[in-house]
Scaffold this active site. Structure first.
Site, short mmCIF file in Angstrom:
data_model
loop_
_atom_site.label_atom_id
_atom_site.label_comp_id
_atom_site.label_asym_id
_atom_site.label_seq_id
_atom_site.Cartn_x
_atom_site.Cartn_y
_atom_site.Cartn_z
N LYS A 52 41.18 40.97 47.89
CA LYS A 52 40.15 40.41 47.22
C LYS A 52 40.60 39.31 46.60
CE LYS A 52 38.29 41.65 42.49
NZ LYS A 52 38.47 42.69 41.51
N SER A 92 34.06 44.51 40.53
CA SER A 92 33.99 43.17 41.00
C SER A 92 34.25 43.26 42.42
CB SER A 92 34.65 42.37 40.06
OG SER A 92 36.15 42.98 39.92
N SER A 97 36.61 48.14 38.72
CA SER A 97 36.39 47.08 39.76
C SER A 97 36.85 47.49 40.92
CB SER A 97 36.86 45.74 39.39
OG SER A 97 36.11 45.07 38.44
#
Lengths: 469, 48
Positions: free
Chosen positions: A61, A136, A160
């Site tokens: 990420k 996210s 997330s």
């Protein structure tokens, strides 16, 4: 031919160890998959060149700092930023020979539940590209689901990792707070942020967790694991006590298809020998969300103060210093970070600190105690991860409060610093349903054991139907 | 009810005070939008 859609990290490692494939072949296979499918899915913000070596590939990420590789946190304000040091988790991956495939899309500064807040455009769900992958960390979850990476790292503040894993049909762990280093990670809300693994199987998830977990002298909030990570092997759950918190399973807004899939999985757990009982978390579910939306923005407003155009990132052209700060932040931040900076700054302002941030911290103690009391009776708690399956792109962008409700079921345990594992438990409307298992602090091994048993019993196929050959 | 500022009860985390190598100046300045020698450069402050 390497079928990246089906290959688990465990199997890939076996093939590498047996020298049936080379690290370069494996890396190339994922780059090919990215070339083939990422145009549609937009999981990656940056794809790396093969740098050699013989380990497994991994996607990260884009809030995870990587030396020499751009790290944007999905924000224009960090466009062009290239870290000069590795985060501790990346150092650990490299020490295990893992090779970075690329950096995955995220809501700006990890603020969101769909990746639609990314300054670089949303990612798409591999099961149905008209729908969001969650957020996210939607880029990491979608990449694993679509066979663009065997596994990935995400970060979780209020859901997330777990929520996108649920929406994309893979396995995600939010570890116990303090077990994985935050050094070198773009900070959102420091008392909540945790890095964790996203994978296609519970065993892969557990193995990746064993690589990244443990105390780091560079992050004083970390601790050593009290017991080593055990890869789950047995399908044995006899004697394990699993609680079904009423409020997390009957909350308004849980889709009937989601509730049904989770109920069926819980029945399966009982068949496997677990002791299942109803329980209650009334205060955690009622106050978890409002307190989260004081604590997370308050800490974000402080953390995001560093983006001032002086040392790195975007700088606006302005002749005068204060004007430069204002213009830089006006141009660099998107709507959601601005919203949270304003809310958080207000919550921390003189005269309001005790009434808002201080009060929310006290409620956090109440939430923690309410969970602790349940763990005197239960080894783990079960519920849906997300109230809904993946929703259409654009469906919640006009209403921030509707978007915030995506994390209703994941937030309470995050507030208490507890580990949570999401595993796929079935389909609703042809889309994956995630089941959340929450345990006491450091109970990851229990979650892996239950998750693995359920995974074997349910036989969920994590490859999106439209991509099956 | 006491406030929870941190979910784990970790107190007094000490490290030995041993010098470690730090980031070289060139690397620390590598991402600077503007620099002046070994310094970050910013526009001048306003008259106020």
């Amino acid at each position: 031919v390497i079928d990246t859609l089906r290959l688990t990290a465990e199997e890939a490692k076996r093939l590498l160890d047996a020298r049936e494939i080379s690290g370069a072949e494996l890396f190339a296979a994922y780059l090919d998959a990215i070339g083939e499918r990422d145009g549609e899915l937009h999981c990656f913000l940056h794809v790396c060149e093969d740098s050699g070596g013989d380990g497994l590939p991994i996607a990260l990420k884009d809030v995870i700092g990587t030396k020499g590789i751009p790290t944007t946190a999905g924000s224009k304000i960090l466009e062009g930023y290239v870290p000069v040091y590795d985060s501790t988790v990346v150092e650990r991956l490299k020490a295990h020979g893992l090779r970075i495939l690329g950096k995955t899309n995220t809501d700006e500064f990890a603020m969101g539940s769909s990746t639609e807040n990314s300054a670089f455009g949303p990612s798409h769900n591999p099961w149905d590209p008209t729908r969001v992958p969650g957020g996210s960390g939607g880029g990491s979850a979608a990449a694993v689901s679509a066979g663009l990476a065997p596994w990935a790292l995400g970060s979780d503040t209020g859901g997330s990792i777990k929520q996108p894993s649920a929406l994309c049909g893979n396995v995600g762990l939010r570890p116990t707070y303090g077990t994985v280093s935050r050094y070198g990670i773009v900070a959102f809300a420091s008392s909540l942020d945790q890095v964790g693994p996203v994978a296609r199987t519970v065993r892969d998830c557990a193995f990746l967790y064993s690589i990244i977990a443990g105390r780091d002298p560079c992050d004083s909030t970390t601790v050593e694991l009290p017991h080593p990570v055990e890869l789950p092997a047995s399908e044995e759950v006899h004697g394990l006590r699993v609680g079904v918190p009423r409020e997390l399973n009957e909350a308004e807004g849980i889709e009937p298809g989601v509730a049904a899939a989770v109920r069926a999985a819980v029945a399966k757990l009982e068949e496997l020998g677990a002791e299942v009982g109803e329980c209650s978390l009334p205060l955690s579910v009622e106050y978890g969300m409002p307190c989260y939306y004081l604590i997370a923005p308050a800490e974000a407003s402080s953390n995001l103060a560093r983006y001032d155009g002086v040392r790195y990132g975007h700088r606006a052209a302005a002749a005068e210093r204060l004007e430069m700060y204002k213009q830089t932040r006006e141009e660099g931040f998107g709507d959601e970070p601005k919203r949270r900076i304003m809310v958080g700054t207000y919550a921390l302002s003189a005269g309001y600190y005790d009434a808002y941030y201080g009060q929310a911290q006290k409620v956090r103690t109440v939430i923690k105690r309410e969970h602790d009391a349940l763990f005197e009776t239960f080894d783990a708690l079960v519920s849906p991860t997300s109230p809904t399956v993946a929703f259409p792109l654009g469906a919640r962008t006009a209403d921030p409060l509707a978007m915030y409700l995506s994390d209703l079921l994941t937030i309470p345990s995050c507030m208490a610093g507890l580990p949570g594992l999401s595993i796929p438990c079935g389909l609703s409307e042809g889309l994956p349903v995630g089941l959340q298992l929450v345990g006491p602090q450091f109970a990851e091994n229990t979650l892996f054991r239950i998750g693995h048993a359920l995974e074997q019993a349910l036989g969920f196929d994590p490859v999106p139907e439209r991509l099956r050959g | 009810v006491p406030p929870t500022s941190h979910p784990l009860e970790v107190v007094n985390v000490w490290e030995d005070d041993e010098p470690q190598p730090c980031l070289p100046v060139e690397e620390a300045l590598a991402n600077a939008p503007e620099r002046d020698g070994d310094f970050f450069k910013v526009p001048p402050g306003g008259a106020g």
